[in-house]
Design a protein around this motif. Sequence first.
Motif, mmCIF file in Angstrom:
data_model
loop_
_atom_site.group_PDB
_atom_site.id
_atom_site.type_symbol
_atom_site.label_atom_id
_atom_site.label_comp_id
_atom_site.label_asym_id
_atom_site.label_seq_id
_atom_site.Cartn_x
_atom_site.Cartn_y
_atom_site.Cartn_z
ATOM 1 N N ALA A 199 0.823 -1.263 0.056
ATOM 2 C CA ALA A 199 -0.053 0.024 -0.037
ATOM 3 C C ALA A 199 0.897 1.220 0.017
ATOM 4 N N HIS A 200 1.888 1.326 0.578
ATOM 5 C CA HIS A 200 2.968 2.296 0.885
ATOM 6 C C HIS A 200 3.713 2.617 -0.630
ATOM 7 N N SER A 201 4.002 1.625 -1.356
ATOM 8 C CA SER A 201 4.562 1.749 -2.645
ATOM 9 C C SER A 201 3.588 2.314 -3.349
ATOM 10 N N ASP A 202 2.534 1.564 -3.588
ATOM 11 C CA ASP A 202 1.223 2.127 -4.239
ATOM 12 C C ASP A 202 0.950 3.677 -4.029
ATOM 13 N N ASP A 203 0.999 4.058 -2.948
ATOM 14 C CA ASP A 203 0.648 5.562 -2.487
ATOM 15 C C ASP A 203 1.806 6.452 -2.916
ATOM 16 N N MET A 204 2.798 6.040 -2.698
ATOM 17 C CA MET A 204 4.173 6.868 -3.377
ATOM 18 C C MET A 204 4.030 6.989 -4.781
ATOM 19 N N VAL A 205 3.798 6.159 -5.537
ATOM 20 C CA VAL A 205 3.220 6.310 -6.924
ATOM 21 C C VAL A 205 2.093 7.253 -7.288
ATOM 22 N N GLY B 284 6.899 -4.681 -0.591
ATOM 23 C CA GLY B 284 5.722 -3.980 -1.558
ATOM 24 C C GLY B 284 6.588 -3.224 -2.664
ATOM 25 N N TYR B 285 6.050 -3.380 -4.060
ATOM 26 C CA TYR B 285 6.684 -2.891 -5.275
ATOM 27 C C TYR B 285 5.807 -2.192 -6.100
ATOM 28 N N ALA B 286 6.137 -0.961 -6.713
ATOM 29 C CA ALA B 286 5.122 -0.587 -7.668
ATOM 30 C C ALA B 286 5.826 0.454 -8.684
ATOM 31 N N THR B 287 5.418 0.599 -9.761
ATOM 32 C CA THR B 287 5.912 1.399 -10.841
ATOM 33 C C THR B 287 5.223 2.548 -11.361
ATOM 34 N N GLY B 288 6.017 3.438 -11.879
ATOM 35 C CA GLY B 288 5.282 4.750 -12.309
ATOM 36 C C GLY B 288 6.053 6.000 -11.437
ATOM 37 N N SER B 289 5.349 6.990 -11.667
ATOM 38 C CA SER B 289 5.515 8.255 -11.117
ATOM 39 C C SER B 289 6.932 8.795 -11.426
ATOM 40 N N ARG B 290 7.991 9.407 -10.856
ATOM 41 C CA ARG B 290 9.133 10.007 -11.267
ATOM 42 C C ARG B 290 10.237 9.070 -11.384
ATOM 43 N N ALA B 291 10.228 8.156 -10.508
ATOM 44 C CA ALA B 291 11.652 7.332 -10.597
ATOM 45 C C ALA B 291 11.403 6.152 -11.224
ATOM 46 N N GLY B 292 10.101 5.476 -11.519
ATOM 47 C CA GLY B 292 9.810 4.514 -12.272
ATOM 48 C C GLY B 292 9.495 3.194 -11.398
ATOM 49 N N TYR C 86 8.029 10.722 -2.237
ATOM 50 C CA TYR C 86 9.004 9.507 -1.935
ATOM 51 C C TYR C 86 9.457 9.898 -0.502
ATOM 52 N N ALA C 87 8.863 9.069 0.664
ATOM 53 C CA ALA C 87 9.332 9.342 1.972
ATOM 54 C C ALA C 87 8.548 8.372 2.832
ATOM 55 N N HIS C 88 9.068 8.128 4.098
ATOM 56 C CA HIS C 88 8.445 7.297 4.849
ATOM 57 C C HIS C 88 7.266 7.766 5.388
ATOM 58 N N THR C 89 7.267 9.172 5.658
ATOM 59 C CA THR C 89 5.827 9.853 6.216
ATOM 60 C C THR C 89 5.097 10.184 5.038
ATOM 61 N N SER C 90 3.878 9.671 5.133
ATOM 62 C CA SER C 90 2.961 10.219 4.153
ATOM 63 C C SER C 90 2.464 11.570 4.090
ATOM 64 N N PRO C 91 1.769 12.093 3.075
ATOM 65 C CA PRO C 91 1.527 13.569 2.889
ATOM 66 C C PRO C 91 0.455 14.066 4.077
#
Length: 438
Positions: free
Chosen positions: A347-353, A421-429, A358-363
């Motif tokens: 869920a955290h990887s998905d949320d960062m995308v 967890g693992y997700a792709t997209g956003s700025r870093a891929g 990119y942070a341990h603390t969510s918005p």
Amino acid sequence: MNDLVAGGNATLPDGTLTLRVPGPFDLSVIVTGESGKVEGDGDFVFYNQPSAPGARLAGDTVTVDPRGLRRGAARVTVVVSPADPGTRLGALPLPVLSVAGSGGGLLARFAPPRPGPETVLMLAELYRRGTGWKIRALGQGYADGLAGVARDFGVDVADEGDEGHGAQATHRPGATHSPDATGDAFAALVNAERSAAGVPSVTVEHRLASAARAHAADMAAHGNLAAESPDGTSLYHRIAATGYHCLTVTEHLVSGPRTPAEFVAYCLGGSERALPFRDPAVAHVGVGHAAAPSGDTYWTAVWAAPMTPGGIARLAAEVSALTNAERTAAGLRPLAADPRLAAAAQAHSDDMVARDFYAHTSPEGSEPWDRARAAGCPHPGIGENIACGQRSAAEVVRGWMNSPGHRANILKPDFAHIGVGYATGSRAGTYWTQLFGT
């Protein structure tokens, strides 16, 4: 009312939908099936052909009745181009899409990132999900006019006169169409190399190709060889906006070569650059190139494998196995997989995308232990490693082990459980999360 961002989606109610893009634009829609290709000329609704079953164009507005679409229709893609042929979208007001329901209430709105040299923009797609329909914001640009987007959907466009209102759509029944001759030539050279290496061939994926072409055009327009445009739009944003979901993704960003053969020769000239050519995990490829005002040619090649539940499970298991190998080498007990930690990590990887951070603390201030608790984890002690940009499980674990803080989590004796967890997209891929529990 939903204000959508590129890649965002929303559920639509039953009934007729009204889509409007005010301004100096021509609006078009393309009806496709599950394959992403049209069945014939009647699936392309534009100024010269303003209606099709379930879709009707009038000025700056198109009405779509999903129940009235032709048999097998699964997607309606909304496309906008300048009313004045040859004009760049970047020179015009921002094309903003609004979607209203049958009662006239506003359901969704999408203001895409500001275009640059593009002359066509895929704004959004309506797509069938089960028995209902949803909308996904795209914001995917093309620099080669309406012909480029039409051909990606299986329509051959023959120009009669200028590149604007004289364009006529024709479809060759039964024909398959690669994104362009460059893509075909590139794929032939790649597959010759893969055949010699004994690995399966790759196929040209039209969504990857359209993202690659748009990114190459943007690099050429700005004279900037980078994965991210000056406006913050990355190559991976462009890929996600097409609807292609990557399990793994690798790219080549190059300037200088003039032909596909020169581009391939350059890539094969470096050991790291040559890796995707022989990687058996790569299934799809897309390539694009564009000439800059300086005369330089800019290239983008995207190599990917599609996201599957089995694929992501294997990748997470590989991260866990490599992590446990490091612990075993240090004389520590291996970590046991915990599905609740895995759910929180994913869920955290998905949320960062999804929210482009990119942070341990969510918005909103959520911390790793908050996310673990919300997922039902009973562990009194929680630790988290995150990473972005790494292209394999081996690379990300190696990076964590080379970082003192991350290494300390991996080798902490008190930890007994792990989730990945693992997700792709956003700025870093790529975005990786390890969550540890005592």
